[in-house]
Write an enzyme that holds these catalytic residues in place. Sequence first.
Site, PDB file in Angstrom:
ATOM      1  N   GLU A 177       0.768  -1.291   0.036  1.00  0.00           N
ATOM      2  CA  GLU A 177       0.040  -0.026   0.051  1.00  0.00           C
ATOM      3  C   GLU A 177       0.902   1.092   0.050  1.00  0.00           C
ATOM      4  O   GLU A 177       0.650   2.007   0.903  1.00  0.00           O
ATOM      5  CB  GLU A 177      -0.926  -0.003   1.339  1.00  0.00           C
ATOM      6  CG  GLU A 177      -2.251  -1.102   1.162  1.00  0.00           C
ATOM      7  CD  GLU A 177      -3.043  -0.939   2.069  1.00  0.00           C
ATOM      8  OE1 GLU A 177      -3.041  -0.140   3.269  1.00  0.00           O
ATOM      9  OE2 GLU A 177      -3.991  -1.726   2.059  1.00  0.00           O
ATOM     10  N   GLU A 220      -5.667  -8.738  -0.271  1.00  0.00           N
ATOM     11  CA  GLU A 220      -6.273  -8.327   0.957  1.00  0.00           C
ATOM     12  C   GLU A 220      -7.694  -7.943   0.641  1.00  0.00           C
ATOM     13  O   GLU A 220      -7.990  -7.115  -0.258  1.00  0.00           O
ATOM     14  CB  GLU A 220      -5.595  -6.862   1.729  1.00  0.00           C
ATOM     15  CG  GLU A 220      -4.396  -7.207   2.269  1.00  0.00           C
ATOM     16  CD  GLU A 220      -3.828  -5.704   3.352  1.00  0.00           C
ATOM     17  OE1 GLU A 220      -4.980  -5.181   3.665  1.00  0.00           O
ATOM     18  OE2 GLU A 220      -2.871  -5.478   3.266  1.00  0.00           O
TER      19      GLU A 220
END
Length: 497
Positions: A168, A287
């Site tokens: 991320e 995720e």
Amino acid sequence: MTIDRAFRIADVDNRLYGSFIEHLGRAVYGGIYEPGHATADSQGFRQDVIELVRALKVPVVRYPGGNFVSGYNWEDGVGPLAERPKKLELAWCSLEPNYVGTNEFVDWAKKVGTDVMMAVNLGTRGPDAARNLVEYCNHPGGSYYSDLRRSHGYADPHNIKVWCIGNEMDGPWQIGMKTAEEYGRAAVETAKVMKWVDPTIELVACGSSFRAMPTFPSWEKTVLEHTYDHVDYISLHTYYGNSDNDTANYLARTLDMEEFIRTVVATADYVKASKRSKKEMKLSFDEWNVWFHTLESDKAVDPWQIAPALLEDVYTFEDAIVVGLMLITLLKNSDRVRMACLAQLVNVIAPIMTTTGGAAWSQTIYYPFMHASLYGRGTALKPVIETERYDSKDFTDVPYLESVTLFNEEQEEVTIFAVNRHLEQPMALECDMRSFAGYELVEHLTMTNDDMKAKNTELTPNAVTPSKIDTSSFSDGRLEALLPSVSWNVIRFRKQR
């Protein structure tokens, strides 16, 4: 609904049923690892948790993060325990004791029968630390880091095959946040040296943290323009919730997930075309889950504790239905989504919960994930569906019936996963399956509940569990089944013997 063995989507990569363990909250300490627990083995791993994980047949587990990895020095987690440092862990404001590191996690993965998807730090570190970790894990011996591993008691290489290049990196919450240009340059140089150490590994580049990021999908375009020739996957992350208590809208959120996947595919294919490449970029949805129950309570947790209770969402029946819908969405796109990780596995937004020093139990979301992992192997088939639709606050033309079919030719089995989104009415399902002549109905499993907020707890661990329906029938290639209102359904067939 019509199902035909010719309506092929893809052969499903078993890694679609992966999961995730991060050094966050009680996922590691008090989750998989608790030396003083009554079930702990000689390494301190809870065997009651191991049994619950084994039952899921998870093929790969991402580790050690997550946001955690962007400040993690992997060297802190290897070697003698007494010499490992305790560090301030900035991603989750916790104290990291480093009792569990790379080698211990590989040992745990072997105990549960899974492989490791390793993430490297591209927040505070870069190519040098990443290549050294690959050498430590995968090189047989005769070099500094491979011999260091051997000195730590691991003569054979770990042979970790899938590696995430950071996590991320577009997020302002991330240690070492980067622009797309900065990350793309760092990622390609990291990918090069990692594959020079071990050419057999597969690499995952960071996509956008979620679809609503202001830089999506230009982030994917820029990152892939740098990394396309050197990585094998681009990642996707998403979480959904029902904070406004609108169940009809909540059950429709997988339409957003579908559009997210389509946009990333289109962006990747644009880069492929612009590079005149023959290589097709695959997606790693590493995720995904429901996450919203603890967003406020987590803010009150005191910092700098070892393993504080964080992100311990207690899941409801309606959360389990959304997880089922997300699994169906992944399977419907399994031609491009080849890997995925339910985030996470134990205690932290997880299907498995534990009490420190006490019991372990399965949350509501455990069951659709288990069903998909057990029965979702083989070839995904796209059903042709005629169903009524509804509109919700954020979505239009939401189909009441959502479904996908798996054909396991080797085992001569067919499985239908189906969700009835209707809040009040059961659904009479008629399914044409004439291409599967000679098959018989094995069972119809369902999860349904009159209480959308019903949950499993330590005191009531079996409040929400699957049950069998005996009213379904299958003859002359036609299935007739009744799907209860708001229900997850698994309808299984096998060839007559």
